[in-house]
Design a protein around this motif. Sequence first.
Motif, PDB file in Angstrom:
ATOM      1  N   ILE A 188       0.853  -1.191   0.000  1.00 50.06           N
ATOM      2  CA  ILE A 188       0.000   0.000   0.000  1.00 50.06           C
ATOM      3  C   ILE A 188       0.880   1.229   0.000  1.00 50.06           C
ATOM      4  CG2 ILE A 188      -0.199   0.028   2.535  1.00 50.06           C
ATOM      5  CD1 ILE A 188      -3.143   0.940   2.094  1.00 50.06           C
ATOM      6  N   GLY A 197      -2.435   5.372   1.003  1.00 47.67           N
ATOM      7  CA  GLY A 197      -3.442   4.359   0.717  1.00 47.67           C
ATOM      8  C   GLY A 197      -4.103   4.457  -0.643  1.00 47.67           C
ATOM      9  N   THR A 216      -2.773   0.251  -4.137  1.00 48.39           N
ATOM     10  CA  THR A 216      -2.537  -1.049  -3.517  1.00 48.39           C
ATOM     11  C   THR A 216      -2.192  -2.059  -4.602  1.00 48.39           C
ATOM     12  OG1 THR A 216      -4.891  -1.613  -3.630  1.00 48.39           O
ATOM     13  CG2 THR A 216      -4.100  -0.643  -1.569  1.00 48.39           C
ATOM     14  N   SER A 257      -4.798  -2.151   4.042  1.00 54.14           N
ATOM     15  CA  SER A 257      -5.215  -0.784   4.339  1.00 54.14           C
ATOM     16  C   SER A 257      -4.286  -0.205   5.392  1.00 54.14           C
ATOM     17  CB  SER A 257      -6.666  -0.754   4.830  1.00 54.14           C
ATOM     18  OG  SER A 257      -6.801  -1.491   6.033  1.00 54.14           O
ATOM     19  N   ARG A 258      -4.457   1.064   5.665  1.00 50.97           N
ATOM     20  CA  ARG A 258      -3.635   1.698   6.685  1.00 50.97           C
ATOM     21  C   ARG A 258      -4.402   2.851   7.319  1.00 50.97           C
ATOM     22  NH1 ARG A 258       1.650   3.439   3.868  1.00 50.97           N
ATOM     23  NH2 ARG A 258       2.104   4.449   5.869  1.00 50.97           N
ATOM     24  N   ALA A 300      -0.898  -0.456   9.919  1.00 53.58           N
ATOM     25  CA  ALA A 300      -1.312  -1.048   8.659  1.00 53.58           C
ATOM     26  C   ALA A 300      -2.076  -2.332   8.952  1.00 53.58           C
ATOM     27  CB  ALA A 300      -0.100  -1.331   7.779  1.00 53.58           C
TER      28      ALA A 300
END
Length: 122
Positions: free
Chosen positions: A50, A54, A57, A70-71, A78
């Motif tokens: 990522i 974000g 990806t 995701s983060r 993360a």
Amino acid sequence: VQLQAFGGGLVQAGGSLRLSCAASGSDFSSFPMAWFRRTPGKARDFVAAISRFGGNTSYLGSVKGRFTISRDNAKNTAYLQMNSLKPEDTAVYYCARGETYGMKNPGSYKYWGQGTLVTVSS
């Protein structure tokens, strides 16, 4: 820099787990993040990456559509949401901080979490 990965465990095939990677420091949003995994006797394989905020990806082909990276930069964390898990997903999962987004070679990453074991039973 310290990365701490957690959230692994034992799950039945078809189940879900969410892995988390907590990072120390105040510059978390300055770096892309990635997840790798390793099975016994094999090198670490790229799973997902990522970008810093974000917006981008990328995934290993076999997990695309099942895993989501995701983060949350406000939490310096993360995540790897893993759905529809399969026995072949069994591995130790590692998070890593990169310098360049999307690198699939583990040698491109300097900082690593300690790994968290995911076991998927059939």
